[in-house]
Design a protein around this motif. Structure first.
Motif: not given
Length: 123
Positions: A24-34
């Motif tokens: 989930l934490e990694h997802t938040i980072e990746r979605l922020g970049a997206a």
């Protein structure tokens, strides 16, 4: 409800939950970049770039690739946690019907989750 032999299964459920949290934490980072990338694409389009120019020059990973990968990753992590949690509940002598109520799924879905776990654990 007993605790006995379920302790190792509880640990597996905890480990699956820890992995889900990291995901989930990694997802938040990746979605922020997206999201930031989407802003760049919007700005390029508003400045007059054609969709062909935008799509053909977009740097990988593409916004849609990121979203697809994040959804796949979360689905896998979530499914693993649900399986381990169902197994831990079963080891605490919670009925399949009650697990279904707790998870808001059918009794048949819980049975499928638990069967998949047992098949995976066999040598």
């Amino acid at each position: 409800m007993g605790m006995g032999s379920g302790e190792s299964d509880d640990d597996r459920a905890v480990q699956a939950l820890v992995e889900l949290k990291v995901g989930l934490e990694h997802t938040i980072e990746r979605l922020g970049a997206a999201a930031a990338r989407a802003d760049e694409l919007i700005e390029r389009r508003r400045r007059g770039a054609s969709w062909y120019e935008i799509v053909s020059t977009e740097r990988p990973p593409l916004v849609i690739e990121t979203i697809t990968q994040v959804l796949d990753d979360l689905g896998e992590l979530g499914s693993r946690f649900r399986r381990e949690e169902a197994l831990a509940l079963q080891h605490e002598d919670v009925s399949i019907t009650k697990i279904g109520e707790l998870f808001r799924v059918s009794r048949q879905r819980v049975s499928t989750l638990l069967q998949g776990t047992r098949l995976r654990d066999q040598p």
